[in-house]
Design an enzyme around this catalytic site. Structure first.
Site, PDB file in Angstrom:
ATOM      1  N   GLU A 131       0.830  -1.199   0.000  1.00 56.07           N
ATOM      2  CA  GLU A 131       0.000   0.000   0.000  1.00 56.07           C
ATOM      3  C   GLU A 131       0.871   1.258   0.000  1.00 56.07           C
ATOM      4  O   GLU A 131       1.819   1.370   0.774  1.00 56.07           O
ATOM      5  CB  GLU A 131      -0.897  -0.003   1.238  1.00 56.07           C
ATOM      6  CG  GLU A 131      -1.828   1.194   1.341  1.00 56.07           C
ATOM      7  CD  GLU A 131      -2.616   1.210   2.646  1.00 56.07           C
ATOM      8  OE1 GLU A 131      -3.647   1.894   2.696  1.00 56.07           O
ATOM      9  OE2 GLU A 131      -2.192   0.533   3.611  1.00 56.07           O
ATOM     10  N   CYS A 144      -5.557  -2.897   2.770  1.00 53.25           N
ATOM     11  CA  CYS A 144      -5.198  -2.824   4.185  1.00 53.25           C
ATOM     12  C   CYS A 144      -6.394  -2.981   5.123  1.00 53.25           C
ATOM     13  O   CYS A 144      -6.847  -4.096   5.329  1.00 53.25           O
ATOM     14  CB  CYS A 144      -4.433  -1.537   4.464  1.00 53.25           C
ATOM     15  SG  CYS A 144      -3.415  -1.641   5.964  1.00 53.25           S
ATOM     16  N   LYS A 183     -10.299   2.289  -1.619  1.00 49.95           N
ATOM     17  CA  LYS A 183     -10.382   1.688  -0.290  1.00 49.95           C
ATOM     18  C   LYS A 183     -11.732   2.001   0.353  1.00 49.95           C
ATOM     19  O   LYS A 183     -12.163   3.154   0.386  1.00 49.95           O
ATOM     20  CB  LYS A 183      -9.233   2.214   0.569  1.00 49.95           C
ATOM     21  CG  LYS A 183      -9.037   1.516   1.900  1.00 49.95           C
ATOM     22  CD  LYS A 183      -7.745   2.027   2.551  1.00 49.95           C
ATOM     23  CE  LYS A 183      -7.407   1.308   3.832  1.00 49.95           C
ATOM     24  NZ  LYS A 183      -6.100   1.752   4.363  1.00 49.95           N
TER      25      LYS A 183
END
Length: 287
Positions: free
Chosen positions: A45, A155, A118
């Protein structure tokens, strides 16, 4: 899907505070992974620099760019085409007037299939991402690439079973998670590496799907990143794992036909009861 067995690589890197160096290093690792036969390669990331969202600093917005006018993305599309590999490339995306923590999905012909934004945005000491990033406006997209159907989270997404299930319900063959996970500045005694891996192994088993995570390593200011990038199969068994000190490539072969067969025979999707899952659509429930 052009074949039934796919070789997957997760790149683990320590980043310096110099974008040019990080980009060159990542391109070199991609070429090394392709030399080993990798067909799908995922980077950590926000790998182009230090993990900046640990504090709120509006000067970092100058490092965000739109996908169609990005200063270095074309180097990855060119290399993907040259090496005939699928690349998952994390970047800070400007989509005026908002900003996203994004992954560009680059197919093996060099075309960008799109970006994933995300969905779950953390906000706590050392991980103040809500200051920079809006949550996804695109949902849990599954990407049909030359080497399989991919679900790509980022993540904090990897802690949520709903995200993994949504990807798999749409036919993802495997799930990828570019990651930046490490120490907790507010609690030096809290070490979440094992928790992080266990929750994703749970996703793998509950959805009968391989999971691939690429993390950074090293100390950046006061934050130490865990490394331990890994690949598990659809039964939760480790196929590859790196340590917490070494840069490198975790690489493993996935038998997609075996995954498909076991997923069908195990019955986890057959025996679902979506008619009972209404509470999942509510933010909270009343006892």
């Amino acid at each position: 899907m052009s074949n039934q067995t796919c070789l997957i690589a997760a790149i683990q890197m320590a980043m310096v505070n110099d974008e040019a160096i990080n980009i060159e290093k990542s391109l070199s690792y991609i070429q090394e992974a392709a030399t080993q036969g990798a067909q799908i390669i995922v980077l950590p990331e926000l790998f182009s620099g230090h993990y900046f969202p640990k504090t709120q600093d509006d000067t970092f917005f100058r490092h965000a760019f739109p996908l169609n006018n990005h200063p270095w993305m074309n180097r990855f599309t060119t290399l993907a085409k040259k090496l005939n590999v699928v690349l998952l490339v994390s970047f800070f995306e400007e989509e005026t007037p908002v900003y996203y923590n994004s992954v560009a999905v680059i197919d093996a012909d060099g075309s960008i299939l799109g970006t994933y934004h995300k969905s779950h945005i953390p906000d706590g000491p050392g991980y103040q991402e809500k200051f920079y990033f809006c949550p996804s406006n695109s949902g849990f997209t599954v990407w049909q690439t030359h080497f399989g159907r991919l679900g790509v989270g980022i993540c904090w997404d990897q802690w949520f079973p709903e995200a993994a299930r949504a990807f798999c319900l749409q036919g993802a063959d495997m799930l990828f998670y570019p990651t930046a996970i490490g120490s907790e500045p507010s609690d030096p005694t809290l070490h979440t590496k094992n928790m992080w891996q266990r929750v994703m192994i749970g996703h793998a088993v509950a959805n009968m799907t391989p999971i691939i995570a690429a993390n950074r390593i090293g100390i950046e200011d006061t934050q130490s990143f865990y490394g331990h990038s890994f690949i598990v199969n659809h039964q939760g068994e480790y196929l590859a794992e790196l340590d917490d000190k070494t840069e490198g490539i975790a690489i493993a072969s996935i038998d997609l036909q075996k995954v498909k067969q076991d997923r069908a025979s195990f019955g986890l999707f057959r025996d679902r009861r979506p008619d009972l899952y209404q509470p999942l659509l509510q933010f909270t429930t009343t006892p």
